[in-house]
Design an enzyme around this catalytic site. Structure first.
Site: not given
Ligand code: GDP
Ligand code: IMO
Ligand code: MG
Length: 420
Positions: A13, A16, A40-41, A220
């Site tokens: 999270d 990416k 989840g992106h 991840q």
């Molecule tokens: P990922 O799993 O690495 O793709 O990241 P996620 O999408 O799960 O979580 C990142 C969250 O931060 C998302 O809701 C993005 O829209 C948000 N985000 C990304 N870059 C920024 C930033 O520079 N500032 C803020 N406030 N939010 C951001």
């Molecule tokens: P993105 O791509 C954050 C965590 C789960 C748990 C552990 C194992 O959005 O960064 P699993 O279901 O994979 O067997 O769970 O890994 N986890 C993540 N945490 N971002 C993710 O993906 C994750 N995918 C799995 O919360 O701790």
């Molecule tokens: Mg994510």
């Protein structure tokens, strides 16, 4: 030509999705190489939010081909649902015939095991990721290419249930009903088989021809890696850069620029050690300002300060050439910001990551905060405090920070060097 790679350097999270989406405008092929719909992106374009789990984040570039590699575990059901968001994916999505399948029973096993672990639960996403990889490694998995012959696949799944009957009984998982399973497999075949191919061969040809640039998208983060993360509180795949080779069929020499993605602070979702976790007001404020609730499960993420010890380790293990620092705006308005620079471990101060992070105490430095960086897209316009923070992180993690993100939107991004 070589493929460039994006990898999360914390616990996932990191943001990416935003960077892959942004860079994908300059790439012709974007590939996922591990994980599944546990990822989840969230991507925001002109205020519109798109959530992706399995389809690579290059999908918003209409010119890019999106590849799901053999190292990914694919829930056909989740993929079909996700594909429904997009028109005309023909020629824009390729799925490896060697990718393993996640079935609903994998999700049931995942949840049943979590229940049995009680207070020692991993805190998985409940998406069946661990059980699907376990089947793959114990050589009883089912692969995407097998959708070609439904009769045979159906029989194989029924045999698998027969062989493992005592195990499923103990977990309280019911075998699928024969006819219903067959109907489901037919639906999967119809929806997905047109996209199934030998993606390794495809990528070799693309790299050989050199007409389309290739971007590899990690899911991840490094500290969730099955070998190098905080085991057993990890996911079940190799999330580090090296996973891209086995997860797509590429050789180390095929990998070019490695971009690590880091959040300006730390978060973790699920259980397991997290040295800089802040249980007080700062953690609460980071969660609120950063809107730290999961894209996949909606769970509140645990929050804390930047851990430079863990980040330096991650940069080394992935061979990061550069870093993107995300969500800098979330630190806006703090009087002081903290960075963990070493740990106290078994009575000693150390500057490396021990294999068991439990019992590690973080040691911090404090820096002056700043008012606001929200929406700034030029390095020189950042407040002095923010620049000092960035430059301190670069020194501590021994990697240049070349991209800085100051809001979820594509346009609010600082590039400190020309990108090809
Ligand atoms: P990922 O799993 O690495 O793709 O990241 P996620 O999408 O799960 O979580 C990142 C969250 O931060 C998302 O809701 C993005 O829209 C948000 N985000 C990304 N870059 C920024 C930033 O520079 N500032 C803020 N406030 N939010 C951001
Ligand atoms: P993105 O791509 C954050 C965590 C789960 C748990 C552990 C194992 O959005 O960064 P699993 O279901 O994979 O067997 O769970 O890994 N986890 C993540 N945490 N971002 C993710 O993906 C994750 N995918 C799995 O919360 O701790
Ligand atoms: Mg994510």
């Amino acid at each position: 030509m070589k493929a460039d790679l994006i990898v999360g350097i914390q616990w996932g999270d990191e943001g990416k999705g935003k960077i892959v989406d942004l860079l994908a405008q300059n790439y012709g092929v974007v590939c996922r190489y591990q994980g599944g719909h546990n990822a989840g992106h969230t991507i925001v374009v002109d205020g519109r939010r798109v959530a992706l789990h399995l389809i690579p984040s290059g999908i918003l570039n209409p010119e890019a081909v999106n590849v799901i590699g053999n190292g990914v575990v694919v829930s056909p059901k989740a993929l079909i649902e996700e594909m429904a968001q997009f028109d005309n994916l023909e020629g824009r999505l390729l799925i490896s015939d060697k990718a393993h399948l996640i079935f609903p029973y994998h999700e049931e096993i995942d949840r049943a095991k979590e229940r049995l672990r009680g207070s020692k639960a991993i805190g998985t996403t409940g998406r069946g990721i661990g059980p699907a990889y376990a089947d793959k490694v114990s050589r009883q998995g089912h692969r995407m290419g097998e959708l070609e012959d439904i009769e045979k696949l159906h029989q194989k799944i029924m045999d698998y249930f027969e062989t493992n009957r005592p195990y499923f009984q103990a977990l309280g998982v019911e075998p699928p009903e024969g006819e219903r399973l067959k109907e489901e497999l037919k639906r999967y075949r119809e929806a997905l088989l047109p996209y199934v191919t030998d993606v390794t061969q495809y990528l070799w040809e693309v790299l050989e021809r050199g007409e389309r640039r290739v971007l590899l998208e990690g899911a991840q983060g490094t500290l969730l890696d099955i070998d190098h993360g905080t085991y057993p509180y990890v996911t079940s795949s190799n999330t580090i850069a090296a996973g891209a080779c086995s997860g797509l069929g590429l050789a180390p020499k095929d990998i070019g620029n490695v971009i690590g993605i880091a959040k300006a602070y730390s978060t973790r979702v699920g259980n397991g050690p997290f040295p800089t976790e802040d249980h007080g007001l700062d953690g609460e404020r980071l969660r609120r300002q950063g809107n730290e609730f999961g894209t996949t499960t909606g769970r509140a993420r645990r929050c804390g300060w930047f851990d430079a010890v863990a980040a330096r380790y991650a940069c080394r293990i992935n061979g990061c050439h550069e870093l993107a620092l995300m969500k800098l705006d979330v630190l806006d308005g703090f009087d002081r910001v903290k960075i963990c620079v070493s740990y106290r471990y078994r009575g000693e101060e150390i500057d490396y990551l021990p294999s068991d992070l439990e019992g590690v105490e973080p040691l911090y430095i404090e820096m002056e905060g700043w008012e606001s960086v929200q929406g700034i897209d030029n390095y020189r316009d950042l407040p002095k405090g923010a620049r000092a923070y960035i430059e301190k992180l670069e020194e501590l993690v021994e990697t240049p920070i070349s991209i800085i993100s100051t809001s979820p939107d594509r346009k609010d991004t600082i590039f400190r060097k020309e990108r090809p």
